[in-house]
Design a protein around this motif. Structure first.
Motif, short mmCIF file in Angstrom:
data_model
loop_
_atom_site.label_atom_id
_atom_site.label_comp_id
_atom_site.label_asym_id
_atom_site.label_seq_id
_atom_site.Cartn_x
_atom_site.Cartn_y
_atom_site.Cartn_z
N GLY A 22 0.80 -1.23 0.00
CA GLY A 22 0.00 0.00 0.00
C GLY A 22 0.82 1.27 0.00
N SER A 23 2.15 1.16 0.19
CA SER A 23 2.99 2.35 0.11
C SER A 23 3.64 2.47 -1.27
N GLY A 24 3.44 1.47 -2.13
CA GLY A 24 4.07 1.48 -3.44
C GLY A 24 3.21 2.21 -4.47
N GLY A 25 3.72 2.29 -5.69
CA GLY A 25 3.03 3.06 -6.73
C GLY A 25 1.62 2.58 -7.00
N LEU A 26 1.45 1.29 -7.30
CA LEU A 26 0.13 0.79 -7.66
C LEU A 26 -0.76 0.62 -6.43
N GLY A 27 -0.17 0.18 -5.31
CA GLY A 27 -0.95 0.02 -4.07
C GLY A 27 -1.54 1.33 -3.60
N CYS A 70 3.56 -4.92 7.76
CA CYS A 70 3.46 -6.37 7.55
C CYS A 70 4.42 -6.82 6.44
N ASP A 71 5.17 -7.87 6.73
CA ASP A 71 6.00 -8.49 5.70
C ASP A 71 5.21 -9.68 5.16
N VAL A 72 4.83 -9.62 3.88
CA VAL A 72 3.93 -10.65 3.34
C VAL A 72 4.58 -12.02 3.22
N THR A 73 5.91 -12.08 3.35
CA THR A 73 6.57 -13.39 3.24
C THR A 73 6.52 -14.16 4.57
N THR A 97 -3.68 -7.51 -3.60
CA THR A 97 -2.30 -7.85 -3.25
C THR A 97 -1.29 -7.17 -4.18
N ALA A 98 -0.91 -5.95 -3.83
CA ALA A 98 0.04 -5.21 -4.67
C ALA A 98 1.48 -5.25 -4.15
N ALA A 99 1.75 -6.05 -3.10
CA ALA A 99 3.14 -6.17 -2.65
C ALA A 99 3.88 -7.06 -3.64
N ALA A 163 12.83 -14.98 -13.34
CA ALA A 163 12.20 -15.19 -12.03
C ALA A 163 10.87 -14.44 -11.96
N TYR A 164 10.90 -13.18 -12.33
CA TYR A 164 9.70 -12.33 -12.21
C TYR A 164 8.55 -12.86 -13.08
N GLY A 165 8.85 -13.14 -14.35
CA GLY A 165 7.81 -13.63 -15.25
C GLY A 165 7.21 -14.94 -14.75
N SER A 167 7.09 -15.94 -11.67
CA SER A 167 6.27 -15.66 -10.47
C SER A 167 4.89 -15.13 -10.88
N LYS A 168 4.84 -14.35 -11.94
CA LYS A 168 3.55 -13.78 -12.36
C LYS A 168 2.71 -14.82 -13.10
N GLY A 169 3.38 -15.75 -13.81
CA GLY A 169 2.64 -16.87 -14.38
C GLY A 169 1.94 -17.65 -13.27
N PRO A 194 -0.76 -5.55 -15.20
CA PRO A 194 -0.32 -4.30 -15.84
C PRO A 194 0.83 -4.52 -16.81
N CYS A 195 0.98 -3.58 -17.76
CA CYS A 195 2.22 -3.48 -18.52
C CYS A 195 3.14 -2.59 -17.68
N ILE A 196 4.01 -1.83 -18.30
CA ILE A 196 4.92 -1.04 -17.47
C ILE A 196 4.26 0.26 -17.00
N PHE A 197 4.21 0.41 -15.69
CA PHE A 197 3.66 1.60 -15.05
C PHE A 197 4.82 2.41 -14.45
N ARG A 198 4.64 3.71 -14.40
CA ARG A 198 5.67 4.56 -13.83
C ARG A 198 5.57 4.53 -12.31
N THR A 199 6.37 3.69 -11.66
CA THR A 199 6.36 3.58 -10.19
C THR A 199 7.81 3.39 -9.74
N PRO A 200 8.06 3.41 -8.42
CA PRO A 200 9.44 3.17 -7.96
C PRO A 200 10.03 1.86 -8.49
N1 LIG Z 1 5.00 -0.95 -12.04
C1 LIG Z 1 4.83 -1.79 -13.05
O1 LIG Z 1 5.17 -1.49 -14.19
C2 LIG Z 1 4.24 -3.14 -12.83
C3 LIG Z 1 3.93 -3.91 -13.97
C4 LIG Z 1 3.38 -5.17 -13.80
C5 LIG Z 1 3.14 -5.65 -12.53
N2 LIG Z 1 3.46 -4.89 -11.44
C6 LIG Z 1 3.22 -5.45 -10.12
O2 LIG Z 1 2.45 -4.59 -9.34
C7 LIG Z 1 2.77 -4.75 -7.96
C8 LIG Z 1 3.09 -3.39 -7.38
O3 LIG Z 1 4.17 -2.83 -8.09
P1 LIG Z 1 4.60 -1.29 -7.96
O4 LIG Z 1 4.98 -0.86 -9.30
O5 LIG Z 1 3.58 -0.54 -7.19
O6 LIG Z 1 5.93 -1.47 -7.11
P2 LIG Z 1 6.50 -0.55 -5.91
O7 LIG Z 1 7.92 -0.96 -5.76
O8 LIG Z 1 6.16 0.86 -6.13
O9 LIG Z 1 5.64 -1.08 -4.67
C9 LIG Z 1 5.78 -2.37 -4.17
C10 LIG Z 1 5.20 -2.41 -2.79
O10 LIG Z 1 5.39 -3.74 -2.27
C11 LIG Z 1 5.93 -3.62 -0.97
N3 LIG Z 1 6.66 -4.86 -0.63
C12 LIG Z 1 7.71 -5.41 -1.27
N4 LIG Z 1 8.10 -6.52 -0.62
C13 LIG Z 1 7.27 -6.67 0.44
C14 LIG Z 1 7.15 -7.62 1.49
N5 LIG Z 1 7.99 -8.66 1.60
N6 LIG Z 1 6.16 -7.44 2.41
C15 LIG Z 1 5.31 -6.40 2.32
N7 LIG Z 1 5.37 -5.47 1.35
C16 LIG Z 1 6.35 -5.60 0.44
C17 LIG Z 1 6.82 -2.38 -1.04
O11 LIG Z 1 7.12 -1.89 0.24
C18 LIG Z 1 5.89 -1.46 -1.81
O12 LIG Z 1 4.90 -0.92 -0.94
C19 LIG Z 1 3.93 -5.74 -7.93
O13 LIG Z 1 3.45 -7.04 -7.70
C20 LIG Z 1 4.49 -5.67 -9.33
O14 LIG Z 1 5.12 -6.86 -9.71
C21 LIG Z 1 3.99 -3.65 -11.56
#
Ligand SMILES: NC(=O)c1ccc[n+]([C@@H]2O[C@H](COP(=O)([O-])OP(=O)(O)OC[C@H]3O[C@@H](n4cnc5c(N)ncnc54)[C@H](O)[C@@H]3O)[C@@H](O)[C@H]2O)c1
Length: 259
Positions: A22-27, A70-73, A97-99, A163-165, A167-169, A194-200
């Motif tokens: 929830g602190s990340g770009g998409l969350g 919360c650490d989701v792992t 689930t955007a972590a 690894a990433y691809g 995991s998403k599959g 999503p495709c590529i979004f402008r986030t951290p």
């Molecule tokens: N940005 C893109 O282009 C894009 C494209 C396709 C998919 N996605 C997916 O969207 C989701 C969100 O991506 P984003 O771009 O917002 O990334 P982001 O790096 O901006 O945010 C990721 C968030 O996940 C949290 N996080 C990471 N590991 C964690 C953990 N172990 N426990 C709890 N929180 C954790 C981070 O603190 C952050 O809040 C991800 O699953 C990413 O794979 C993003």
């Protein structure tokens, strides 16, 4: 259906939504969207300061928000986050689930530490959250789960996403599996890919013109997405407007997956 009901299809008043990452770009974008449509949102991530900053922005927009570290792992952490949500807000109607993380490396060089980190966070972390929130939704008689996949779940890419691809599959199949298992509990389980979004997360690839071109050339719409492009799909899949939709992967990608 009455006109008023149709008008309120996207209304989330009285619902409680948990948003991981929830602190990340998409969350953050999703949390702002769901809060604007009336949900009380719980935003979770590991770092408290980043969560507090995201929470302040939602409060500033008039939304109700509870930041919970919360650490989701970590299963115990996820359990505690869900317990705190229930203690403070009484229920969970929506989980998004955007972590997630990405580690890029040529496949022949990818280290197992990175492989494990990506799988633990993206796959196990998503499942743990779905399992804990799912148990609550089963006892409540329904709910909405929205996972976050990627176009990388179905398309290879030259810049090192083994690894990433993968995991998403797994997220695509987890979404379909849970949708089928939990349909009898009236839990909709869908994914936004999503495709590529402008986030951290994507700052390193988008800030480099050469790698940015590799991504943008694959998107018919001709641009990277902005976090706001994520909001409509999140609100739709969280709301009554999608009550008969489950097991779907919604590509929010400017046509990337179609091309
Ligand atoms: N940005 C893109 O282009 C894009 C494209 C396709 C998919 N996605 C997916 O969207 C989701 C969100 O991506 P984003 O771009 O917002 O990334 P982001 O790096 O901006 O945010 C990721 C968030 O996940 C949290 N996080 C990471 N590991 C964690 C953990 N172990 N426990 C709890 N929180 C954790 C981070 O603190 C952050 O809040 C991800 O699953 C990413 O794979 C993003």
């Amino acid at each position: 259906m009455q006109v008023e009901e149709i008008k309120n299809l996207f209304d989330l008043s009285g619902r409680v939504a948990v948003i991981t990452g929830g602190s990340g770009g998409l969350g953050r974008a999703a949390a702002a969207g769901l809060a604007t449509y009336g949900a009380s949102v719980v935003i979770t991530a590991r770092r408290v300061e980043a969560l507090e900053e995201a929470a302040a922005a939602i409060r500033h927009g008039g939304g109700e928000v509870l930041p919970v570290s919360c650490d989701v792992t970590d299963g115990k952490n996820v359990e505690a986050m869900v317990e705190r949500t229930l203690r403070e807000l009484g229920r969970i109607d929506i989980l998004l689930t955007a972590a997630g993380i990405a580690r890029r490396a040529p496949a022949e060089e990818l280290g197992m530490e990175d492989w494990d980190l990506v799988m633990d966070t993206n796959v196990k972390g998503t499942f743990l959250c779905c399992q804990e929130a799912g148990r609550v939704m089963i006892s409540q008689g329904g709910g909405k789960i929205i996972t976050v996949s990627s176009v990388r779940a179905i398309l290879g890419h030259p810049l090192g996403y083994a690894a990433y691809g993968t995991s998403k599959g797994a997220i695509n199949l987890l979404t379909r599996q849970l949708a089928v298992e939990w349909a009898k509990h009236k839990i909709n389980v869908n994914s936004i890919a999503p495709c590529i979004f402008r986030t951290p997360l994507t700052e390193p690839v988008l800030s480099d013109p050469e790698s940015a071109k590799v991504f943008l050339d694959r998107i018919p719409w001709g641009r990277a997405a902005e976090p706001e492009d994520f909001i409509g799909s999140a609100v739709f899949l969280a709301s009554a407007a999608s009550d008969f939709i489950t097991g779907q992967i919604l590509y929010v990608d400017g046509g990337n997956a179609a091309s």
